[in-house]
Write a protein that holds these residues in place. Sequence first.
Motif, PDB file in Angstrom:
ATOM      1  N   ARG A  53      -9.150  -1.620  17.194  1.00  0.00           N
ATOM      2  CA  ARG A  53      -8.286  -1.219  16.077  1.00  0.00           C
ATOM      3  C   ARG A  53      -9.110  -0.809  14.858  1.00  0.00           C
ATOM      4  O   ARG A  53      -8.859   0.218  14.232  1.00  0.00           O
ATOM      5  CB  ARG A  53      -7.349  -2.365  15.708  1.00  0.00           C
ATOM      6  CG  ARG A  53      -6.420  -2.044  14.559  1.00  0.00           C
ATOM      7  CD  ARG A  53      -5.594  -3.257  14.219  1.00  0.00           C
ATOM      8  NE  ARG A  53      -4.838  -3.685  15.373  1.00  0.00           N
ATOM      9  CZ  ARG A  53      -3.513  -3.602  15.466  1.00  0.00           C
ATOM     10  NH1 ARG A  53      -2.822  -3.137  14.467  1.00  0.00           N
ATOM     11  NH2 ARG A  53      -2.895  -3.994  16.539  1.00  0.00           N
ATOM     12  N   ALA A  56     -10.911   2.579  15.553  1.00  0.00           N
ATOM     13  CA  ALA A  56      -9.996   3.727  15.490  1.00  0.00           C
ATOM     14  C   ALA A  56      -9.579   4.018  14.054  1.00  0.00           C
ATOM     15  O   ALA A  56      -9.520   5.185  13.644  1.00  0.00           O
ATOM     16  CB  ALA A  56      -8.773   3.478  16.373  1.00  0.00           C
ATOM     17  N   ASN A  60     -10.412   7.541  12.180  1.00  0.00           N
ATOM     18  CA  ASN A  60      -9.313   8.367  11.668  1.00  0.00           C
ATOM     19  C   ASN A  60      -9.414   8.579  10.161  1.00  0.00           C
ATOM     20  O   ASN A  60      -9.063   9.635   9.666  1.00  0.00           O
ATOM     21  CB  ASN A  60      -7.963   7.732  12.009  1.00  0.00           C
ATOM     22  CG  ASN A  60      -7.667   7.786  13.486  1.00  0.00           C
ATOM     23  OD1 ASN A  60      -8.117   8.679  14.187  1.00  0.00           O
ATOM     24  ND2 ASN A  60      -6.923   6.814  13.970  1.00  0.00           N
ATOM     25  N   CYS A  70      -6.691   7.663  19.206  1.00  0.00           N
ATOM     26  CA  CYS A  70      -5.871   6.450  19.247  1.00  0.00           C
ATOM     27  C   CYS A  70      -6.679   5.309  19.857  1.00  0.00           C
ATOM     28  O   CYS A  70      -7.770   5.507  20.391  1.00  0.00           O
ATOM     29  CB  CYS A  70      -4.585   6.694  20.036  1.00  0.00           C
ATOM     30  SG  CYS A  70      -4.828   6.936  21.789  1.00  0.00           S
ATOM     31  N   ARG A  71      -6.131   4.117  19.769  1.00  0.00           N
ATOM     32  CA  ARG A  71      -6.860   2.946  20.267  1.00  0.00           C
ATOM     33  C   ARG A  71      -7.086   3.014  21.773  1.00  0.00           C
ATOM     34  O   ARG A  71      -8.154   2.674  22.266  1.00  0.00           O
ATOM     35  CB  ARG A  71      -6.102   1.671  19.912  1.00  0.00           C
ATOM     36  CG  ARG A  71      -6.239   1.320  18.450  1.00  0.00           C
ATOM     37  CD  ARG A  71      -5.496   0.077  18.150  1.00  0.00           C
ATOM     38  NE  ARG A  71      -4.089   0.447  17.990  1.00  0.00           N
ATOM     39  CZ  ARG A  71      -3.117  -0.401  17.775  1.00  0.00           C
ATOM     40  NH1 ARG A  71      -3.354  -1.672  17.715  1.00  0.00           N
ATOM     41  NH2 ARG A  71      -1.882   0.010  17.613  1.00  0.00           N
ATOM     42  N   GLU A  72      -6.083   3.450  22.513  1.00  0.00           N
ATOM     43  CA  GLU A  72      -6.213   3.475  23.968  1.00  0.00           C
ATOM     44  C   GLU A  72      -7.251   4.502  24.411  1.00  0.00           C
ATOM     45  O   GLU A  72      -8.039   4.255  25.316  1.00  0.00           O
ATOM     46  CB  GLU A  72      -4.861   3.774  24.613  1.00  0.00           C
ATOM     47  CG  GLU A  72      -4.875   3.760  26.123  1.00  0.00           C
ATOM     48  CD  GLU A  72      -5.257   2.407  26.712  1.00  0.00           C
ATOM     49  OE1 GLU A  72      -5.641   2.399  27.899  1.00  0.00           O
ATOM     50  OE2 GLU A  72      -5.198   1.386  26.028  1.00  0.00           O
ATOM     51  N   THR A  73      -7.276   5.654  23.773  1.00  0.00           N
ATOM     52  CA  THR A  73      -8.270   6.666  24.117  1.00  0.00           C
ATOM     53  C   THR A  73      -9.675   6.176  23.799  1.00  0.00           C
ATOM     54  O   THR A  73     -10.598   6.351  24.597  1.00  0.00           O
ATOM     55  CB  THR A  73      -7.992   7.973  23.353  1.00  0.00           C
ATOM     56  OG1 THR A  73      -6.663   8.399  23.647  1.00  0.00           O
ATOM     57  CG2 THR A  73      -8.977   9.061  23.746  1.00  0.00           C
TER      58      THR A  73
END
Length: 114
Positions: A53, A56, A60, A70-73
């Motif tokens: 988190r 990211a 950003n 994003c966090r998942e990527t």
Amino acid sequence: MIRKSNKIGLACLARWTGGRPRLLGREDDEFVVQTAITWPTVLGKPFTRWSIRKLADHLNGNITRPVLICRETSRCLLAHRGISFQRTKTRKETGMRQAQAARHIICHTSSPVG
């Protein structure tokens, strides 16, 4: 897809180009990885470890080079590169095992030397 596979067979799978195009290039990937392996304090952040988190959010909101990720990527990218932010867990011995070890040491040191 079914009509095409009936017509040309398995060769239709080689032509399939479905899915969303990538938004990050190789340079962006390298920047994310280099940021992840850099200590946050070096980059002026007030914490000592990255989390997905925090990484990211930093990428950003980066003014000099923003990377919209994003966090998942970012988690998938770093996992693919072998980088994980999970700490290793160590097991503590129970009090009983420590007491047994202490008794064992006391018994061996207090026994008469022959």
